[in-house]
Design a protein around this motif. Structure first.
Motif, PDB file in Angstrom:
ATOM      1  N   GLU A  19       4.739  11.585   1.117  1.00  0.00           N
ATOM      2  CA  GLU A  19       4.259  12.279   2.308  1.00  0.00           C
ATOM      3  C   GLU A  19       5.371  12.303   3.350  1.00  0.00           C
ATOM      4  OE1 GLU A  19      -0.151  11.439   3.174  1.00  0.00           O
ATOM      5  OE2 GLU A  19       0.598   9.594   2.232  1.00  0.00           O
ATOM      6  N   LYS A  20       5.678  13.508   3.805  1.00  0.00           N
ATOM      7  CA  LYS A  20       6.712  13.665   4.833  1.00  0.00           C
ATOM      8  C   LYS A  20       6.036  13.975   6.152  1.00  0.00           C
ATOM      9  CE  LYS A  20      10.169  15.012   1.545  1.00  0.00           C
ATOM     10  NZ  LYS A  20      11.576  14.868   1.663  1.00  0.00           N
ATOM     11  N   GLY A  21       6.511  13.310   7.182  1.00  0.00           N
ATOM     12  CA  GLY A  21       5.941  13.524   8.501  1.00  0.00           C
ATOM     13  C   GLY A  21       6.898  13.013   9.557  1.00  0.00           C
ATOM     14  N   TYR A  22       6.340  12.652  10.685  1.00  0.00           N
ATOM     15  CA  TYR A  22       7.154  12.167  11.793  1.00  0.00           C
ATOM     16  C   TYR A  22       6.566  10.892  12.358  1.00  0.00           C
ATOM     17  CZ  TYR A  22       9.689  16.528  11.770  1.00  0.00           C
ATOM     18  OH  TYR A  22      10.486  17.579  11.400  1.00  0.00           O
ATOM     19  N   SER A  23       7.447  10.027  12.800  1.00  0.00           N
ATOM     20  CA  SER A  23       7.074   8.850  13.559  1.00  0.00           C
ATOM     21  C   SER A  23       7.696   9.064  14.932  1.00  0.00           C
ATOM     22  CB  SER A  23       7.625   7.583  12.892  1.00  0.00           C
ATOM     23  OG  SER A  23       7.325   6.458  13.670  1.00  0.00           O
ATOM     24  N   GLY A  24       6.869   9.525  15.864  1.00  0.00           N
ATOM     25  CA  GLY A  24       7.423   9.992  17.134  1.00  0.00           C
ATOM     26  C   GLY A  24       8.182  11.280  16.865  1.00  0.00           C
ATOM     27  N   LYS A  25       9.436  11.313  17.224  1.00  0.00           N
ATOM     28  CA  LYS A  25      10.260  12.498  16.960  1.00  0.00           C
ATOM     29  C   LYS A  25      11.139  12.339  15.727  1.00  0.00           C
ATOM     30  CE  LYS A  25      10.401  14.077  21.704  1.00  0.00           C
ATOM     31  NZ  LYS A  25      11.234  14.614  22.772  1.00  0.00           N
ATOM     32  N   ARG A  26      11.041  11.200  15.088  1.00  0.00           N
ATOM     33  CA  ARG A  26      11.877  10.934  13.918  1.00  0.00           C
ATOM     34  C   ARG A  26      11.156  11.311  12.632  1.00  0.00           C
ATOM     35  NH1 ARG A  26      14.886   5.212  14.989  1.00  0.00           N
ATOM     36  NH2 ARG A  26      16.552   6.164  16.195  1.00  0.00           N
ATOM     37  N   PRO A  27      11.862  11.981  11.718  1.00  0.00           N
ATOM     38  CA  PRO A  27      11.248  12.270  10.417  1.00  0.00           C
ATOM     39  C   PRO A  27      11.018  10.978   9.637  1.00  0.00           C
ATOM     40  CG  PRO A  27      13.500  13.140  10.526  1.00  0.00           C
ATOM     41  CD  PRO A  27      13.202  12.507  11.840  1.00  0.00           C
ATOM     42  N   GLN A  28       9.932  10.941   8.907  1.00  0.00           N
ATOM     43  CA  GLN A  28       9.601   9.748   8.128  1.00  0.00           C
ATOM     44  C   GLN A  28       9.000  10.178   6.793  1.00  0.00           C
ATOM     45  OE1 GLN A  28       6.462   7.156   9.605  1.00  0.00           O
ATOM     46  NE2 GLN A  28       7.590   5.385   8.873  1.00  0.00           N
ATOM     47  N   THR A  29       9.468   9.543   5.730  1.00  0.00           N
ATOM     48  CA  THR A  29       8.938   9.787   4.391  1.00  0.00           C
ATOM     49  C   THR A  29       8.238   8.511   3.933  1.00  0.00           C
ATOM     50  OG1 THR A  29      10.750  11.315   3.906  1.00  0.00           O
ATOM     51  CG2 THR A  29       9.546  10.436   2.027  1.00  0.00           C
ATOM     52  N   VAL A  30       6.965   8.649   3.584  1.00  0.00           N
ATOM     53  CA  VAL A  30       6.163   7.507   3.146  1.00  0.00           C
ATOM     54  C   VAL A  30       5.778   7.738   1.684  1.00  0.00           C
ATOM     55  CG1 VAL A  30       4.044   6.189   3.517  1.00  0.00           C
ATOM     56  CG2 VAL A  30       5.303   7.119   5.478  1.00  0.00           C
ATOM     57  N   ILE A  31       5.996   6.700   0.880  1.00  0.00           N
ATOM     58  CA  ILE A  31       5.761   6.789  -0.555  1.00  0.00           C
ATOM     59  C   ILE A  31       4.715   5.753  -0.953  1.00  0.00           C
ATOM     60  CG2 ILE A  31       6.826   6.628  -2.842  1.00  0.00           C
ATOM     61  CD1 ILE A  31       9.144   6.937   0.024  1.00  0.00           C
ATOM     62  N   SER A  32       3.832   6.145  -1.862  1.00  0.00           N
ATOM     63  CA  SER A  32       2.845   5.206  -2.404  1.00  0.00           C
ATOM     64  C   SER A  32       2.650   5.497  -3.884  1.00  0.00           C
ATOM     65  CB  SER A  32       1.516   5.328  -1.657  1.00  0.00           C
ATOM     66  OG  SER A  32       1.016   6.636  -1.746  1.00  0.00           O
ATOM     67  N   LEU A  33       2.223   4.481  -4.608  1.00  0.00           N
ATOM     68  CA  LEU A  33       1.863   4.690  -6.010  1.00  0.00           C
ATOM     69  C   LEU A  33       0.535   5.427  -6.062  1.00  0.00           C
ATOM     70  CD1 LEU A  33       2.555   1.314  -7.880  1.00  0.00           C
ATOM     71  CD2 LEU A  33       3.754   3.471  -8.149  1.00  0.00           C
ATOM     72  N   THR A  34       0.427   6.351  -6.972  1.00  0.00           N
ATOM     73  CA  THR A  34      -0.861   7.006  -7.207  1.00  0.00           C
ATOM     74  C   THR A  34      -1.719   6.061  -8.046  1.00  0.00           C
ATOM     75  OG1 THR A  34      -0.082   8.018  -9.251  1.00  0.00           O
ATOM     76  CG2 THR A  34       0.186   9.312  -7.202  1.00  0.00           C
ATOM     77  N   LYS A  35      -2.971   6.392  -8.196  1.00  0.00           N
ATOM     78  CA  LYS A  35      -3.851   5.598  -9.056  1.00  0.00           C
ATOM     79  C   LYS A  35      -3.274   5.573 -10.475  1.00  0.00           C
ATOM     80  CE  LYS A  35      -8.593   5.155 -10.642  1.00  0.00           C
ATOM     81  NZ  LYS A  35      -9.944   5.707 -10.628  1.00  0.00           N
ATOM     82  N   LYS A  36      -2.819   6.731 -10.940  1.00  0.00           N
ATOM     83  CA  LYS A  36      -2.199   6.833 -12.265  1.00  0.00           C
ATOM     84  C   LYS A  36      -0.965   5.930 -12.344  1.00  0.00           C
ATOM     85  CE  LYS A  36       0.340  10.095 -15.187  1.00  0.00           C
ATOM     86  NZ  LYS A  36       0.800  11.488 -15.329  1.00  0.00           N
ATOM     87  N   GLY A  37      -0.108   5.991 -11.339  1.00  0.00           N
ATOM     88  CA  GLY A  37       1.108   5.185 -11.320  1.00  0.00           C
ATOM     89  C   GLY A  37       0.816   3.697 -11.352  1.00  0.00           C
ATOM     90  N   ARG A  38      -0.180   3.290 -10.588  1.00  0.00           N
ATOM     91  CA  ARG A  38      -0.565   1.871 -10.531  1.00  0.00           C
ATOM     92  C   ARG A  38      -1.098   1.416 -11.894  1.00  0.00           C
ATOM     93  NH1 ARG A  38      -0.724  -1.601  -6.605  1.00  0.00           N
ATOM     94  NH2 ARG A  38      -0.168  -0.012  -5.096  1.00  0.00           N
ATOM     95  N   GLU A  39      -1.953   2.233 -12.505  1.00  0.00           N
ATOM     96  CA  GLU A  39      -2.518   1.891 -13.814  1.00  0.00           C
ATOM     97  C   GLU A  39      -1.431   1.835 -14.889  1.00  0.00           C
ATOM     98  OE1 GLU A  39      -5.612   4.779 -14.410  1.00  0.00           O
ATOM     99  OE2 GLU A  39      -6.918   3.828 -12.921  1.00  0.00           O
ATOM    100  N   GLU A  76       0.841  -1.206   0.000  1.00  0.00           N
ATOM    101  CA  GLU A  76       0.000   0.000   0.000  1.00  0.00           C
ATOM    102  C   GLU A  76       0.870   1.247   0.000  1.00  0.00           C
ATOM    103  OE1 GLU A  76      -3.221   2.077   2.950  1.00  0.00           O
ATOM    104  OE2 GLU A  76      -3.288  -0.099   2.758  1.00  0.00           O
ATOM    105  N   ASN A  77       1.933   1.210   0.820  1.00  0.00           N
ATOM    106  CA  ASN A  77       2.908   2.296   0.855  1.00  0.00           C
ATOM    107  C   ASN A  77       4.185   1.764   1.494  1.00  0.00           C
ATOM    108  OD1 ASN A  77       2.736   2.638   3.790  1.00  0.00           O
ATOM    109  ND2 ASN A  77       0.783   3.632   3.396  1.00  0.00           N
ATOM    110  N   ALA A  78       5.250   2.551   1.390  1.00  0.00           N
ATOM    111  CA  ALA A  78       6.536   2.125   1.940  1.00  0.00           C
ATOM    112  C   ALA A  78       7.291   3.357   2.409  1.00  0.00           C
ATOM    113  CB  ALA A  78       7.348   1.387   0.890  1.00  0.00           C
TER     114      ALA A  78
END
Length: 106
Positions: free
Chosen positions: A68-88, A34-36
Motif C-alpha cells: 500500500e502506497k500512501g503518505y505520512s504527512g507530506k512524505r510518501p510511505q510504502t507499507v507492506i504486509s503478508l497476505t493471508k495466502k502469504g502467511r499460510e 502486522e505490517n512494515a
C-alpha cells in the motif's frame, strides 16, 4: 525398511519463491509484524532499495504480500504486509524445512 530408506522416498516440498535468501529475509520480517514500511524492511534485511523493491514485486505478483502506497504527512510511505495466502504459505514453508532437517541423520 530403515528410517533412512523411508526418508529417501519422502519428498519435502520447498516453496522456491520463499526459499530465495533475500525473499526469505523479507517474508520472515513480515511474518512477525502486522505490517512494515519499506525503510524498515531495508534496514532489517540489509538489502538495497532496488533489491527490496524487486523482490517485493515478485512477492506481490504471487499474492504473498500486499503493498500500500500512501503518505505520512507530506512524505510518501510504502507499507507492506503478508497476505493471508502469504502467511499460510510461509507456515507451510517452515513446516517443510523442519521436516527436511528432522529427517537428516546425525
Amino acid at each position: 525398511m530403515t528410517k533412512k530408506a523411508d526418508n529417501d522416498n519422502k519428498q519435502v516440498e520447498i516453496d522456491k519463491l520463499i526459499h530465495e535468501p533475500a525473499r526469505l529475509k523479507i517474508i520472515a520480517q513480515l511474518y512477525v509484524v502486522e505490517n512494515a514500511d519499506f525503510l524498515f524492511l531495508m534496514r532489517q534485511t540489509g538489502l538495497s532499495q532496488g533489491n527490496v523493491s524487486g523482490h517485493l514485486s515478485k512477492l506481490e505478483d504471487a499474492a504473498y504480500v500486499k503493498i500500500e502506497k500512501g503518505y505520512s504527512g507530506k512524505r510518501p510511505q510504502t507499507v507492506i504486509s503478508l497476505t493471508k495466502k502469504g502467511r499460510e504459505l510461509f507456515k507451510k514453508y517452515i513446516k517443510s524445512m523442519r521436516e527436511l532437517f528432522d529427517d537428516l541423520d546425525e
